[in-house]
Enzyme design. Structure first.
Site, PDB file in Angstrom:
ATOM      1  N   HIS A  48       1.958   2.401  -3.428  1.00  0.00           N
ATOM      2  CA  HIS A  48       0.971   3.189  -4.175  1.00  0.00           C
ATOM      3  C   HIS A  48       1.157   4.682  -3.880  1.00  0.00           C
ATOM      4  O   HIS A  48       1.003   5.527  -4.764  1.00  0.00           O
ATOM      5  CB  HIS A  48      -0.449   2.783  -3.789  1.00  0.00           C
ATOM      6  N   GLU A  56       0.823  -1.211   0.000  1.00  0.00           N
ATOM      7  CA  GLU A  56       0.000   0.000   0.000  1.00  0.00           C
ATOM      8  C   GLU A  56       0.857   1.262   0.000  1.00  0.00           C
ATOM      9  O   GLU A  56       0.527   2.244  -0.664  1.00  0.00           O
ATOM     10  CB  GLU A  56      -0.940  -0.008   1.216  1.00  0.00           C
TER      11      GLU A  56
END
Length: 302
Positions: free
Chosen positions: A148, A145
């Site tokens: 990203h 994550e």
């Protein structure tokens, strides 16, 4: 593009796809608004105000709206010491600022990141994920994550998805706003008005396909970047396998609530094994992701 000082591996393929997607989305946006202006010449101020306002709202507030919709609740280090500790380790490895840390009360094992930049970034894990994963598995998911955020593809996906939303809203305005009734039936512009639903459908379809193509690649890119950063692709592979297997045990009602946000999640949630949504999934298949991690593991061992 990632920050120059981030230690996440840069991905030129992802950067190229983001630039291409944004260019095509921008071109599609110009054509779409141009058609509306030609068809609704008398209402061009309304069109410009609505489209401009929606674009600004989408860019500045969509990440907060998405986080709110998924039930993200920001937590302090005292409230979630293990989660904060994992994020701290990843930030140290990646040499990047710490994002906001949040938890979502949901049994669906998942995680997501939102934010237009590193300064506004938020990384969230569900209680279902925290309860099921081992520390090294959780680190792999959160590193995914965080990539990203480092690659800024979260912001690109937010903007890229805007046009599909706009097409649907403008269609409703055209159909229910009474524009067509203000023109004679033999007026060419009036005929063009009748084509707006069809034009909007085409715009939505193209926008949908562009964002899906980018989304699938960016998930593979995030897996690759996380595996290289942590040096433990097997931990991420274990997390993927565990989360995928646990999805089948989640109540259908909970999965249906999660489905609209699949583009943000680490692992998509589907309410049925044969769901039509799988055909247009925002993520690559589990087999593709595990195969890539297996190759990375082999390369690292050499």
């Amino acid at each position: 593009m990632p920050r120059a000082r981030s230690r996440y591996a840069p991905d030129r393929g992802l950067t190229g796809r983001m630039v291409t997607t944004m260019f095509l989305i921008g071109l599609l946006y110009v054509v779409f608004v141009g058609v509306l202006l030609a068809a609704l010449r008398g209402s061009w101020p309304i069109i410009l105000v609505i489209t401009g306002g929606l674009f600004i709202a989408q860019f500045w507030f969509s990440d907060r709206i998405a986080a709110y919709g998924m039930g993200a609740r920001e937590v302090t280090p005292e409230q979630a010491p293990e989660l904060h500790g994992t994020i701290d380790r990843i930030c140290a490895l990646a040499d990047m600022p710490k994002p906001k840390v949040a938890i979502a009360e949901s049994d669906v094992p998942n995680a997501f990141a939102t934010g237009r930049s590193e300064k506004t970034a938020l990384v969230c894990a569900t209680t279902g994920l925290l309860r099921r994963l081992e520390p090294e598995e959780l680190e792999g998911v959160l590193a995914h994550e965080m990539s990203h955020v480092a690659h800024r593809d979260v912001a690109v996906m937010t903007i890229a998805s805007f046009l599909g939303v706009l097409a649907g809203i403008i269609t409703r305005i055209a159909l229910w706003g009474g524009f067509a009734r203000s023109r004679p039936s033999n007026d060419p512009a009036g005929i063009l008005l009748l084509l707006i639903p069809l034009i909007s459908a085409v715009v939505y379809a193209i926008s949908f396909l562009l964002t899906r193509l980018l989304s699938r690649y960016r998930e593979l890119s995030a897996d690759r970047a996380a595996a290289l950063l942590t040096g433990r692709p097997s931990a991420l592979a274990s997390a993927l396998t565990k989360v995928s297997g646990q999805m089948a045990r989640i109540p259908t009602e909970d999965l249906r609530k999660a489905e609209p946000y699949n583009a943000f999640y680490f692992m998509p949630a589907f309410s049925a094994k044969e769901s039509v949504g799988r055909l247009f999934s925002s993520h690559p298949t589990l087999e593709q992701r595990l195969d890539q991690l297996s190759r990375i593991s082999a390369d690292l061992s050499r």
